[in-house]
Design a protein around this motif. Structure first.
Motif, PDB file in Angstrom:
ATOM      1  N   UNK A   1       0.830  -1.202   0.000  1.00  0.00           N
ATOM      2  CA  UNK A   1       0.000   0.000   0.000  1.00  0.00           C
ATOM      3  C   UNK A   1       0.866   1.254   0.000  1.00  0.00           C
ATOM      4  N   UNK A   2       1.978   1.203   0.716  1.00  0.00           N
ATOM      5  CA  UNK A   2       2.887   2.358   0.734  1.00  0.00           C
ATOM      6  C   UNK A   2       3.451   2.592  -0.672  1.00  0.00           C
ATOM      7  N   UNK A   3       3.911   1.528  -1.300  1.00  0.00           N
ATOM      8  CA  UNK A   3       4.484   1.672  -2.652  1.00  0.00           C
ATOM      9  C   UNK A   3       3.416   2.151  -3.634  1.00  0.00           C
ATOM     10  N   UNK A   4       2.202   1.686  -3.444  1.00  0.00           N
ATOM     11  CA  UNK A   4       1.130   2.100  -4.353  1.00  0.00           C
ATOM     12  C   UNK A   4       0.810   3.581  -4.188  1.00  0.00           C
ATOM     13  N   UNK A   5       0.805   4.067  -2.941  1.00  0.00           N
ATOM     14  CA  UNK A   5       0.582   5.501  -2.731  1.00  0.00           C
ATOM     15  C   UNK A   5       1.714   6.321  -3.358  1.00  0.00           C
ATOM     16  N   UNK A   6       2.946   5.860  -3.169  1.00  0.00           N
ATOM     17  CA  UNK A   6       4.084   6.581  -3.771  1.00  0.00           C
ATOM     18  C   UNK A   6       3.914   6.683  -5.289  1.00  0.00           C
ATOM     19  N   UNK A   7       3.446   5.600  -5.893  1.00  0.00           N
ATOM     20  CA  UNK A   7       3.320   5.579  -7.357  1.00  0.00           C
ATOM     21  C   UNK A   7       2.132   6.409  -7.835  1.00  0.00           C
ATOM     22  N   UNK A   8       0.992   6.236  -7.168  1.00  0.00           N
ATOM     23  CA  UNK A   8      -0.225   6.864  -7.701  1.00  0.00           C
ATOM     24  C   UNK A   8      -0.358   8.333  -7.308  1.00  0.00           C
ATOM     25  N   UNK A   9       0.163   8.707  -6.129  1.00  0.00           N
ATOM     26  CA  UNK A   9      -0.008  10.101  -5.687  1.00  0.00           C
ATOM     27  C   UNK A   9       1.187  10.984  -6.023  1.00  0.00           C
ATOM     28  N   UNK A  10       2.386  10.375  -6.110  1.00  0.00           N
ATOM     29  CA  UNK A  10       3.585  11.192  -6.361  1.00  0.00           C
ATOM     30  C   UNK A  10       4.363  10.735  -7.597  1.00  0.00           C
ATOM     31  N   UNK A  11       3.934   9.660  -8.217  1.00  0.00           N
ATOM     32  CA  UNK A  11       4.646   9.187  -9.405  1.00  0.00           C
ATOM     33  C   UNK A  11       6.027   8.635  -9.107  1.00  0.00           C
ATOM     34  N   UNK A  12       6.181   8.081  -7.900  1.00  0.00           N
ATOM     35  CA  UNK A  12       7.489   7.545  -7.499  1.00  0.00           C
ATOM     36  C   UNK A  12       7.439   6.016  -7.586  1.00  0.00           C
ATOM     37  N   UNK A  13       8.284   5.459  -8.419  1.00  0.00           N
ATOM     38  CA  UNK A  13       8.279   4.009  -8.663  1.00  0.00           C
ATOM     39  C   UNK A  13       9.261   3.311  -7.726  1.00  0.00           C
ATOM     40  N   UNK A  14       8.723   2.484  -6.845  1.00  0.00           N
ATOM     41  CA  UNK A  14       9.551   1.664  -5.964  1.00  0.00           C
ATOM     42  C   UNK A  14       9.073   0.222  -6.102  1.00  0.00           C
ATOM     43  N   UNK A  15       9.651  -0.660  -5.323  1.00  0.00           N
ATOM     44  CA  UNK A  15       9.232  -2.068  -5.397  1.00  0.00           C
ATOM     45  C   UNK A  15       8.850  -2.550  -4.014  1.00  0.00           C
TER      46      UNK A  15
END
Lengths: 383, 86
Positions: free
Chosen positions: A317-331
């Motif tokens: 969920x943390x990685x998904x928030x980073x991707x969807x709200x800030x456009x930050x791609x992590x794994x």
């Protein structure tokens, strides 16, 4: 978009890589399968790639570098080739499934024994336990750096102990080749396995292994070689002994361009750049309440990876928030490193892995810290 | 087919060694090139280095020496070095 998933594959590569692949696609014939100009162009490009990799990673020469599709493929080749039927293999809990699964398959199907050296809850390798486990072993497969925590392990120390015990050592350098200065000869390992599409900046579908002089790795695959066509078995001459079938010459042209970029920039500069980014991120994270940074207890160093968790929040969920709200791609998730997650106590939560590449910037790190601060605040308030 | 002329032919166990010879030959100023291996030779690799050696025994001997010198200087393993009319 901010791309922080370079431990999976590098997205931002030198433009020369795409140019080399594009040119190769419209000019290469079959590599090693003819002597006309189109085939020679492919052959020479592959030779350049061997030469470049050998030079960067301290292999004995171009003829000791064999290519395959990725690190998993070459780890299978090396493990199958060097672990005898009924033999004893040692690895560490930091190993990726590309090491663990071939070893467990050898245990299940070829009567081999597999010993696993433990890591503590900070991710540190128990070298004393490893040294005990090596006694009587045939083969040690060491992960150079954890693909989860980024911690680097002392390969030279391990290689020395392994050779004293009369065994051989394979180094999985998937996370360090192209990220840190790596010298196979100085480390004293028998085989070094690498992938092309991570820090070496090549395309996906490229990888290889460097084999020390005096080490014979039998072929895993047999088939077309372009040479010795009337022999019933695959030729046993390196490097082609380990390369049945047509190589990915288009991709390897790109890999050669990626390695050339690294050589021109200098590995020390790349490593220092990524170390700065790691330090900046870690410094920001330690000030955030509820954020746990994983690993970091190794004296042998660190590559460009930071793994973290925010409170008890699901890493996905943390990685998904980073991707969807800030456009930050992590794994997020388990990273194919089950035993390391078990050691760290993160089996159920997983972890958010931030991994840097040579083209990431401090501004991107600061943006990530701002996003994580918001998430940490929300998590602390039960949201 | 054209008229056969003398060539020094170096053969290799691997394509990689042949390609190393291609690069080394150019760098050392040899006049030859990689070509398909003549069928009368049974070397494993499909590539051979063909160095022109027309002009008599002394020229042929010098050409063979030049090829061997490059192989030795560059640490390239050849399966054989022979003189053939091609």
């Amino acid at each position: 978009m901010i791309y922080f998933d370079n431990a999976a594959t590098t997205l931002q590569k030198p433009p020369e890589v795409a140019r080399a692949v594009t040119a190769a696609l419209s000019s290469f014939g079959g590599v090693g399968r003819g002597v006309h100009p189109a085939s020679l162009a492919a052959g020479l490009a592959v030779y350049e790639a061997r030469d470049a990799v050998a030079s960067l990673l301290g292999a004995p020469g171009a003829d000791r570098v064999a290519f395959a599709a990725n690190a998993t493929a070459v780890l299978n080749i090396a493990i199958r080739g060097l672990l005898p039927q009924g033999g004893v293999a040692v690895t560490t809990a930091a190993s990726h499934n590309s090491v663990l699964r071939p070893l467990f398959a050898a245990r299940d199907e070829r009567g081999c024994e597999v010993r696993v050296a433990p890591h503590d809850a900070r991710g540190s390798l128990d070298y004393a336990a490893l040294e005990r486990l090596v006694r009587g072993a045939d083969l040690v497969v060491l992960t150079h750096a954890s693909n989860l925590t980024g911690d680097v392990y002392d390969a030279a120390r391990v290689a020395h102990v392994v050779h004293e015990a009369g065994a051989r050592v394979i180094l999985d350098a998937a996370q360090t080749a192209g990220a840190l200065p790596v010298d196979m000869a100085a480390l004293g390992v028998d085989v070094l396995c690498f992938t092309g599409h991570k820090s070496l900046m090549g395309p996906q579908g490229t990888g290889g292994l460097c084999v020390a002089a005096g080490t014979d790795v039998p072929p895993l695959l047999e088939g077309g070689s372009g040479t010795h066509s009337f022999d019933e078995r695959h030729p046993r001459f390196m490097p082609e002994s380990l390369e049945a079938g047509t190589l990915n010459a288009h991709g390897l042209a790109g890999l050669a361009a990626g390695v050339a970029y690294l050589q021109a920039r200098g590995m020390a500069d790349v490593a220092a750049h990524e170390a700065c980014l790691v330090q900046r991120l870690r410094a920001g994270l330690v000030r955030m309440p509820g954020v746990r940074v994983l690993g970091g207890g190794e004296a042998a160093g660190h590559c460009g990876i930071v793994a973290l968790n925010v409170g008890e929040a699901d890493s996905a969920l943390v990685a998904d928030r980073l991707a969807t709200e800030w456009g930050i791609c992590t794994r997020a998730g388990a990273h194919c490193a089950p035993l390391m997650h078990r050691a760290l106590g993160t089996e159920s939560q997983g972890a958010v892995r931030v991994s840097f590449g040579a083209f990431n910037t401090e501004e991107e790190v600061d943006a990530c810290l701002e996003a994580l601060e918001v998430i940490a605040h929300d998590v602390s308030r039960g949201r | 087919m054209g008229k056969a002329t003398p060539h020094v032919v170096a053969t290799f166990y691997t394509t990689t060694a042949a390609l190393a010879m291609q690069k080394a030959g150019v760098r050392h100023g040899l006049r030859g090139r990689l070509a398909p291996i003549p069928r009368q030779l049974s070397a494993g690799c499909g590539f051979a280095w063909r160095e022109p050696a027309e002009g008599g025994a002394e020229v042929a001997s010098a050409a063979a020496d030049a090829v061997r010198a490059v192989l030795e200087a560059e640490g390239i393993e050849a399966e054989g070095v022979v003189l053939l009319d091609l």
